[in-house]
Design an enzyme around this catalytic site. Structure first.
Site, PDB file in Angstrom:
ATOM      1  N   ASP A 125      18.462  -6.637  30.467  1.00 16.13           N
ATOM      2  CA  ASP A 125      18.465  -6.192  31.862  1.00 16.13           C
ATOM      3  C   ASP A 125      19.855  -5.678  32.216  1.00 16.13           C
ATOM      4  O   ASP A 125      20.854  -6.336  31.916  1.00 16.13           O
ATOM      5  CB  ASP A 125      18.099  -7.339  32.811  1.00 16.13           C
ATOM      6  CG  ASP A 125      16.653  -7.763  32.675  1.00 16.13           C
ATOM      7  OD1 ASP A 125      15.773  -6.909  32.873  1.00 16.13           O
ATOM      8  OD2 ASP A 125      16.417  -8.942  32.363  1.00 16.13           O
ATOM      9  N   ASP A 166      10.600  -6.563  27.081  1.00 13.10           N
ATOM     10  CA  ASP A 166      11.473  -6.333  25.931  1.00 13.10           C
ATOM     11  C   ASP A 166      11.263  -7.398  24.858  1.00 13.10           C
ATOM     12  O   ASP A 166      11.211  -8.598  25.154  1.00 13.10           O
ATOM     13  CB  ASP A 166      12.946  -6.351  26.366  1.00 13.10           C
ATOM     14  CG  ASP A 166      13.278  -5.210  27.305  1.00 13.10           C
ATOM     15  OD1 ASP A 166      12.826  -4.081  27.041  1.00 13.10           O
ATOM     16  OD2 ASP A 166      13.982  -5.454  28.301  1.00 13.10           O
ATOM     17  N   HIS A 224       0.858  -1.191   0.000  1.00 13.88           N
ATOM     18  CA  HIS A 224       0.000   0.000   0.000  1.00 13.88           C
ATOM     19  C   HIS A 224       0.892   1.239   0.000  1.00 13.88           C
ATOM     20  O   HIS A 224       1.852   1.321   0.768  1.00 13.88           O
ATOM     21  CB  HIS A 224      -0.899  -0.008   1.241  1.00 13.88           C
ATOM     22  CG  HIS A 224      -1.698   1.254   1.423  1.00 13.88           C
ATOM     23  ND1 HIS A 224      -1.392   2.208   2.373  1.00 13.88           N
ATOM     24  CD2 HIS A 224      -2.791   1.711   0.762  1.00 13.88           C
ATOM     25  CE1 HIS A 224      -2.271   3.195   2.301  1.00 13.88           C
ATOM     26  NE2 HIS A 224      -3.118   2.918   1.331  1.00 13.88           N
ATOM     27  N   ASP A 283      14.999 -12.602  31.534  1.00 19.07           N
ATOM     28  CA  ASP A 283      13.935 -13.467  32.048  1.00 19.07           C
ATOM     29  C   ASP A 283      12.985 -13.764  30.886  1.00 19.07           C
ATOM     30  O   ASP A 283      11.956 -13.102  30.723  1.00 19.07           O
ATOM     31  CB  ASP A 283      13.180 -12.773  33.187  1.00 19.07           C
ATOM     32  CG  ASP A 283      14.106 -12.271  34.285  1.00 19.07           C
ATOM     33  OD1 ASP A 283      15.042 -13.010  34.624  1.00 19.07           O
ATOM     34  OD2 ASP A 283      13.894 -11.146  34.783  1.00 19.07           O
ATOM     35  N   ASP A 336      11.417 -10.633  26.996  1.00 19.55           N
ATOM     36  CA  ASP A 336      12.082 -10.610  28.297  1.00 19.55           C
ATOM     37  C   ASP A 336      11.158  -9.898  29.280  1.00 19.55           C
ATOM     38  O   ASP A 336      10.779  -8.746  29.069  1.00 19.55           O
ATOM     39  CB  ASP A 336      13.416  -9.875  28.187  1.00 19.55           C
ATOM     40  CG  ASP A 336      13.993  -9.523  29.549  1.00 19.55           C
ATOM     41  OD1 ASP A 336      14.201 -10.446  30.342  1.00 19.55           O
ATOM     42  OD2 ASP A 336      14.202  -8.321  29.812  1.00 19.55           O
ATOM     43  N   ASP A 371       9.805  -7.871  32.365  1.00 22.19           N
ATOM     44  CA  ASP A 371      10.284  -6.799  33.232  1.00 22.19           C
ATOM     45  C   ASP A 371       9.120  -6.329  34.089  1.00 22.19           C
ATOM     46  O   ASP A 371       8.099  -5.893  33.560  1.00 22.19           O
ATOM     47  CB  ASP A 371      10.841  -5.643  32.399  1.00 22.19           C
ATOM     48  CG  ASP A 371      11.688  -4.684  33.221  1.00 22.19           C
ATOM     49  OD1 ASP A 371      11.251  -4.326  34.331  1.00 22.19           O
ATOM     50  OD2 ASP A 371      12.767  -4.285  32.752  1.00 22.19           O
ATOM     51  N   HIS A 427       1.461  11.307  -2.222  1.00 19.89           N
ATOM     52  CA  HIS A 427       0.257  11.024  -1.448  1.00 19.89           C
ATOM     53  C   HIS A 427      -0.537  12.318  -1.361  1.00 19.89           C
ATOM     54  O   HIS A 427      -0.211  13.201  -0.572  1.00 19.89           O
ATOM     55  CB  HIS A 427       0.628  10.504  -0.061  1.00 19.89           C
ATOM     56  CG  HIS A 427      -0.517   9.885   0.669  1.00 19.89           C
ATOM     57  ND1 HIS A 427      -0.559   9.767   2.034  1.00 19.89           N
ATOM     58  CD2 HIS A 427      -1.672   9.352   0.208  1.00 19.89           C
ATOM     59  CE1 HIS A 427      -1.687   9.180   2.395  1.00 19.89           C
ATOM     60  NE2 HIS A 427      -2.370   8.922   1.305  1.00 19.89           N
TER      61      HIS A 427
END
Length: 561
Positions: A452, A518, A120, A458, A510, A512, A166
């Site tokens: 981190d 993240d 598009h 994590d 991850d 947090d 455009h």
């Protein structure tokens, strides 16, 4: 091995770093298919056939695997150890998708029987209001396999030439000839199947004539021209290889379209524009202009006469391309789903983003696809879940930019009933079992403190199906704290009614507790392409570029009902 993270200025936190090692289930499988802690070629062949479902495999196939493992330093002449077996499972040649980019679907059916990779406002580099227009997004789209390119054509400031921009915004302008040149140069670099050039035409008849000459001269013999406006069936992608097709509104429909767009324009100004255009049509040799411009058009875009009520009626003697916004599609999908499916069995349906998506964001493409819409137009410069789904869909069929629609969208039932993707009574056809074992590679593709500042990441994973409403579902693993090599060992089940329209979507993040989680990778691919068994699933960044090392070890099992 330990990793140290500074906390404030005086404290250091130490974390033990585990290496990537096989999960227990993988260890058990290795022992089941090996002897004396080595897996021979014959034993590997048995594993490949029985667990991986590769019934075509022979001893030469396994020898090729062993040969590749030599480069990993885990090969032994008498077979492979557990480490070598694990490296094989995590290798690029154990992908869940076909290893070769081959077109395997029937490409001899009408264009309306395929989904087309569709862009598009293909010339925009950013948002819809004030970003730059450029040839670069066009080049990138074509080299990524996009088959439908859209250009907005407007008169330039002098009114004597056409330009790409455009309209009604502060976006910059781009030279039309440059755009046509890069389409010609890049159209068939990655796929020989046809490119559709959609021209959103805001030109006077004089400029239409100039554009017709420009297009004809640029594309020459590559330009597919169909003089029959009342064709009852579109040609096939196979018959159109290395051809460029023009899709736009015929000149006679130009004024009607301008009138219908009057809701956002001052009435007196709009009336003057229409009047001026009508005078030009009368002053020019209208017949010659119409003939030259019409000869370009091989996919005719029809008007939405009669509004929602009548736009899907179709014409038994003529096929067209109909365009509608995502909002209009959503309304029709709720009330006339089977009518959408019926219309798209012969005609082309193009869906475009609503005009308020100033940031070039996208919408759920599945709404269009499950109703048979062939051209679901996307802003390719915008990243996010919906673009990942678009990229995932067109990994199918060798990445050629054309994916054949499943039979459920093309064939009616024994009593003529048309498929309703939103039905609550669709029977379960198969159950997909997805097991996610572990992941690796983040420590090689990301800085130590990327996720981190004070500890290892994590990670958790989300696994979902995008498809018809009854099939759409998503699950997530537990969080594996402080691990670069997370082990989840979690299985999910997805009962599927229409697996042929399902996309498997995987995201890793991850966790947090204080800020937004993240992003740590994603991938998406059609279930119809998935090779069963234990596979190495490579993850991609937000833009869809594959990470060099990040991958997941997963198992896929399909159980028909």
């Amino acid at each position: 091995m330990k990793e140290s993270f500074k906390v404030c200025f005086c404290c250091v936190r130490n974390f033990k770093v585990k290496s990537s090692e096989p999960p227990e289930e993988i260890k058990n499988l290795f022992h089941d298919y090996s002897q004396d802690d080595r897996m021979s070629a014959d034993e590997m062949l048995r594993f490949v056939i029985q667990v991986q479902g590769e019934t075509h495999a022979d001893i030469n196939y396994v020898k090729d695997i062993f040969h590749r493992l030599k480069h990993h330093g885990v090969f032994h002449p008498r077979g492979i150890h557990l480490e070598g077996f694990y490296r094989y499972l995590l290798s690029d040649f154990n992908s869940p998708l076909p290893l070769t980019r081959e077109v395997w679907q029937d490409m001899n059916q009408p264009l309306s029987h395929y989904f087309l990779y569709t862009g598009h406002n293909s010339y925009l580099t950013g948002n819809q209001l004030n970003s730059n227009s450029s040839i670069e997004p066009i080049v990138k789209a074509l080299r990524n396999g996009v088959r439908v390119i859209e250009l907005d054509l407007w008169p330039n400031s002098s009114g004597k030439e056409a330009e790409v921009r455009h309209g009604g915004t502060l976006t910059s302008r781009e030279d039309l000839q440059k755009c046509l040149n890069v389409v010609k140069e890049n159209a068939f670099q990655v796929s020989a199947y046809p490119v559709v050039l959609t021209l959103e035409d805001h030109l006077t008849p004089i400029l239409q004539k100039k554009v017709a000459k420009m297009v004809s001269k640029t594309f020459g013999g590559s330009l597919f021209q169909c003089t029959d406006e009342t064709t009852e069936c579109f040609p096939s992608p196979e018959s159109l290889k290395n051809k460029i097709l023009i899709s736009t509104k015929p000149p006679k429909e130009y004024l009607q379209t301008q009138i219908s767009k009057g809701s956002t324009t001052d009435e007196s100004t709009r009336a003057k524009k229409i009047s001026d255009a009508e005078e030009q049509v009368q002053e020019e040799d209208e017949e010659s202009v119409a003939i030259e411009y019409r000869d370009l058009i091989s996919i005719h875009a029809g008007n939405r006469k009669g509004g929602l009520k009548n736009c899907l009626n179709g014409d038994p003697n003529r096929v067209i391309r109909l365009s509608m916004s995502e909002q209009w599609l959503e309304t029709l999908a709720k009330t006339r789903g089977p009518d959408l499916v019926k219309f798209t069995q012969r005609n082309l349906l193009r869906i475009f983003p609503k005009t308020t998506r100033f940031d070039s964001s996208n919408y759920d493409p599945l709404v269009g696809w499950i109703h048979g819409a062939q051209m679901v137009a996307f802003n390719m410069q915008s990243h996010g879940r919906y673009l990942w789904m678009m990229q995932g869909m067109f990994k199918a069929n060798g990445g050629c930019g054309y994916v054949k629609k499943p039979d459920v969208l093309l064939s009616n039932g024994p009593e003529g009933e048309i498929f309703d993707p939103c039905s609550q009574n669709l029977p379960i056809k198969t159950t997909l079992k997805v097991k996610i074992y572990t992941g690796e590679g983040w420590n090689m593709d990301f800085p130590l403190d990327h996720f981190d500042r004070y500890s290892p990441p994590d990670f958790y994973a989300k696994v979902g199906i995008a498809g018809v409403p009854l099939d759409t579902a998503s699950y997530r693993t537990e969080i594996d704290k402080d691990e670069w090599f997370p082990i989840w060992d979690k299985e999910f089940e997805f009962p599927l009614r229409v697996p042929e329209l399902s996309l498997l979507c995987i995201t890793v993040k991850d966790y947090d507790s204080n800020t937004q989680n993240d992003f740590a990778g994603q991938t998406c691919f059609p279930l119809s392409e998935v090779r069963p068994g234990i596979r190495a699933v490579r993850l991609h960044d937000r833009a869809g570029e594959v990470y060099k090392h990040v991958r997941l070890l997963m198992r896929f099992v399909l159980e028909p009902r």
